[in-house]
Motif scaffolding. Structure first.
Motif: not given
Lengths: 499, 499
Positions: A29, A21, A54, A52
């Motif tokens: 984002d 991210k 994280d 994406v």
């Protein structure tokens, strides 16, 4: 620039790219609309859907990770320098929109669509849109254009062979594995038969599944071609061959959304056979109230369409419409079907007669593509080849050449489905039998399936077994058991067999 | 049983489940057909697409990992006991197939489809199939049925309010941010206006994007409702509200496949407004040759459809057809549009007059939903509220209540697009302007966009600036530069302005 990483995730034909991210090269984002990116660094641009992440342990902000599908395509080592950009929608999507609006597309448009699908510029959603849009209506010239586009650039040429044959059955009839028997007979006769076959789509076993019980079917282009040259016949799973790539991607979406249109099937089959260098093709359309094709009218319409496309592409096509009212053979599921096939090839007394007869009929039609053979002789020649044991010999040669498979076990969890009345088997519901087989695990486990002990016309006593369910694991077994009680798929009339 | 793990991957509305290829609970290496599984263990069954992993560091054979979307839905801690089974296709897919075949679906069928979408039983591909199938033709009763189904169960009720208003513009006109100005005026008048708005789909800025330059728009249901009760008006991004969930999933697929059908837009908009408890709705359909709606005929057809659905669902609807031939206001992109909006609310002399006038016109129509107001008075009341500064006051109160946003910077990479002739601006191509803005990064970066220094009718000297491009990063800037030279979107005639 980002550093390439491989994330060993298989996503069933979809290219995925994973960015952190806080990716240093791209602000991800805010991305909520266009999620497809272009990945530069390899010989060809690779297109992928963005995921994406994280978690820097999965992907660092300085990395881009690709799943198996995308990593294989970019063909670069981990650590390679990669740049990315947002992908604009492929221009051919405008043609898909024209199709949605009800237009007839040109052959140039079909060609662009298929090229973009081959280049993985279409997401599975885009492919689904194309399929649905063209699913409600396609003109015959459109089916021709789609077929031509699907053939693609990689076409097998068989040097000096004037006739290269294959057979394809449009399916929907459980157990129907004439293909393997036909291949052995035709190969023994001497006509080259590069048989390409599919794994099960939504049925209990594709030809490739059944054959893989006997031999390795995952052949590459070179091996497949040299085996056909050596033995006159080989049976390969179409997925492993480097032909008609777009057709594979389309099939994958078709089976996932469960939408299988006859026009698409026709163009896909013809394209694969053309790409395999087949010049003479026999197509079997089984018709039955519970088969895929339900009426002779429907079969005729499809036959005309196939003949039209075949004529335009200079392929000799013989379409036969056969009886698809009940399963062919006794086994349903790869191991049980392979058993039936080998019984026929071995001239066993308990070989299923319907499978035997249908195989001889079809093999006969195929042999008659040979101009040296007089009309009507095909069946007898085929029968002679089978009964003399020459077909079995060729089959054993094919198995040996492709590599004998470690034969999977028949599912050890069994249940006998018992008739609660005496009478005669009046009808067997193909669609129900197929479903019960799939519930029992067939299609996924070669050893799962149904063994049909009674066929239409057979007398049945109350308490006799109609068929036996085989499962390989308790989940499937429990599921099949829980649903089979509602409706077994067999209809038994109360009248006597000698009535 | 498998142990639950969270893989922090965001997949844009699709549920993904990761199993190791040697998963102890399920034999995954044979799976090539059905790839959707059901995950049991939480309160509700969660449906997810299977991804097969070949790395025990990601997922152990004893684990099942879920991506963000699926993990949030199952609502269990890591380590929880999970069982899985293959998912059968949702029965409502049969209705989708009926739609593909050209049938008209019943309201029960739409309701089943939407329920299954809400329960995440549809893959994005399935949703795409439904959209395409219903995209070519939907009868008015079908649009009604779809709308009712989309409203869902969670509907806001506004206690004793007899009239709850909102406004929606069907879009396609760059810069057109009347919504925020209207909300301030209507709120100041005293009609409750729970304004729900979207982020940009494929345009330079949605209302939510522009508003989020000024204030926080990510409100939850409770905050949103209490703010409307307190201040008579609030502006929330629709994504964050717990209403019409299926509509969000459908929009996400629509933007990804780039297929936006007016019938779907109409039912989606009406459903969201109904779910937000709106009783009186003003809809603006801008018409222009380069807008989304190109002709008055098309707008009229859409208006009739919206009125029909509104009538049947007892919603008071006023549809106005407005001039969509050129951008409204000067700014295109969130920051620049917010600047224009605040100039109008602050009664600045250089406020864009077209934005001002259109806002007053629409706010006037909205105010006239109040039976106490005489016909024709709305515009004047709206103007009085704006010029007296009461609208600005309400706007500041809304911003304060929702939370002031840290204002993003305007893109620092700029380029002036210069006129190479003298004359008068004859036309501005909305679609081209929108595209250039998106290429420059608008829609993704609030600070990116176009500042239009000339509008239709303005005289232009050779060498004068037509508009200024703002980008936030060099990739977007380079891309916008590389494509803008082909066609600026401005047409300038050679005649004099005083001709």
């Amino acid at each position: 620039m980002l550093s390439l990483k491989h994330l060993p995730v298989s996503s069933f034909n979809e290219n995925l790219a994973y960015l952190h991210k806080d990716c240093v090269a791209y602000k991800v984002d805010d991305i909520n609309a266009l999620t497809k990116i272009e990945i530069h660094g390899g010989v060809k641009t690779v297109y992928a859907f963005l995921q994406v992440v994280d978690d820097a342990k999965l992907v660092k902000p300085t990395e881009i990770a690709l799943n198996n599908e995308a990593f294989e395509q970019i063909n670069l080592p981990e650590g390679a320098n990669i740049s990315i950009s947002l992908s604009t929608p492929p221009p051919s999507l405008a043609s898909v929109k024209r199709k949605i609006a009800g237009n007839i597309l040109s052959s140039g448009e079909y060609s662009s669509i298929i090229n973009d699908i081959t280049a993985r510029r279409y997401s599975n959603m885009d492919i689904a849109s194309f399929l649905v849009a063209s699913g409600s209506f396609m003109s015959a010239p459109e089916v021709l254009a789609l077929t031509e586009a699907l053939v693609g650039d990689n076409v097998f040429h068989w040097d000096n062979e004037g006739i290269v044959v294959d057979h394809h059955c449009l399916g929907g009839v459980p157990g129907n594995k004439t293909d393997i028997i036909i291949t052995a007979i035709v190969g023994a006769y001497g006509l080259p038969m590069p048989k390409t076959s599919a794994r099960s789509l939504t049925s209990c076993a594709g030809v490739a599944d059944t054959m893989s019980v006997l031999a390795n079917v995952d052949l590459d282009d070179r091996t497949f071609r040299s085996l056909v040259k050596e033995n006159r016949a080989a049976i390969a799973c179409y997925d492993g061959l480097n032909i008609a790539e777009a057709s594979k991607l389309i099939s994958s979406v078709e089976r996932q959304i469960g939408l299988i249109q006859q026009e698409h099937i026709a163009s896909s089959i013809l394209a694969i056979k053309l790409a395999a260098g087949v010049t003479h093709l026999l197509i079997d359309i089984p018709v039955g109230p519970k088969s895929r094709i339900k009426s002779t009218n429907e079969a005729m319409r499809l036959r005309k369409l196939i003949e039209y496309v075949g004529d335009m592409l200079s392929m000799e096509i013989d379409v036969v419409i056969t009886d698809g009212s009940e399963p062919i053979g006794n086994g349903v599921g790869a191991v049980l079907e392979a058993r039936d096939v080998m019984k026929v090839l071995r001239n066993k007394e308990d070989a299923p007669q319907d499978l035997l007869e249908k195989s001889l009929f079809l093999a006969g039609r195929l042999l008659e593509f040979d101009p040296k053979l007089r009309g009507g002789q095909g069946y007898h020649v085929a029968k002679e080849i089978l009964t003399s044991g020459r077909a079995l010999e060729v089959m054993n040669r094919i198995i040996h050449a492709q590599g004998k498979a470690p034969q999977p076990q028949l599912g050890h969890l069994t249940r006998d489905i018992i008739s609660n009345v005496s009478g005669v088997v009046e009808a067997i519901d193909n669609s129900r039998i197929n479903k019960i087989g799939v519930w029992a695990g067939a299609g996924q486990y070669p050893g799962a399936g149904l063994d049909l002990l009674k066929k239409v016309g057979d007398p049945v006593e109350q308490g006799e077994t109609l068929y036996r369910i085989h499962s390989c694991n308790s989940t499937d077994f429990a599921f099949a058991n829980s649903v089979v009680d509602g409706y077994t798929g067999y209809e038994i009339s109360g009248r006597q067999s000698n009535y």
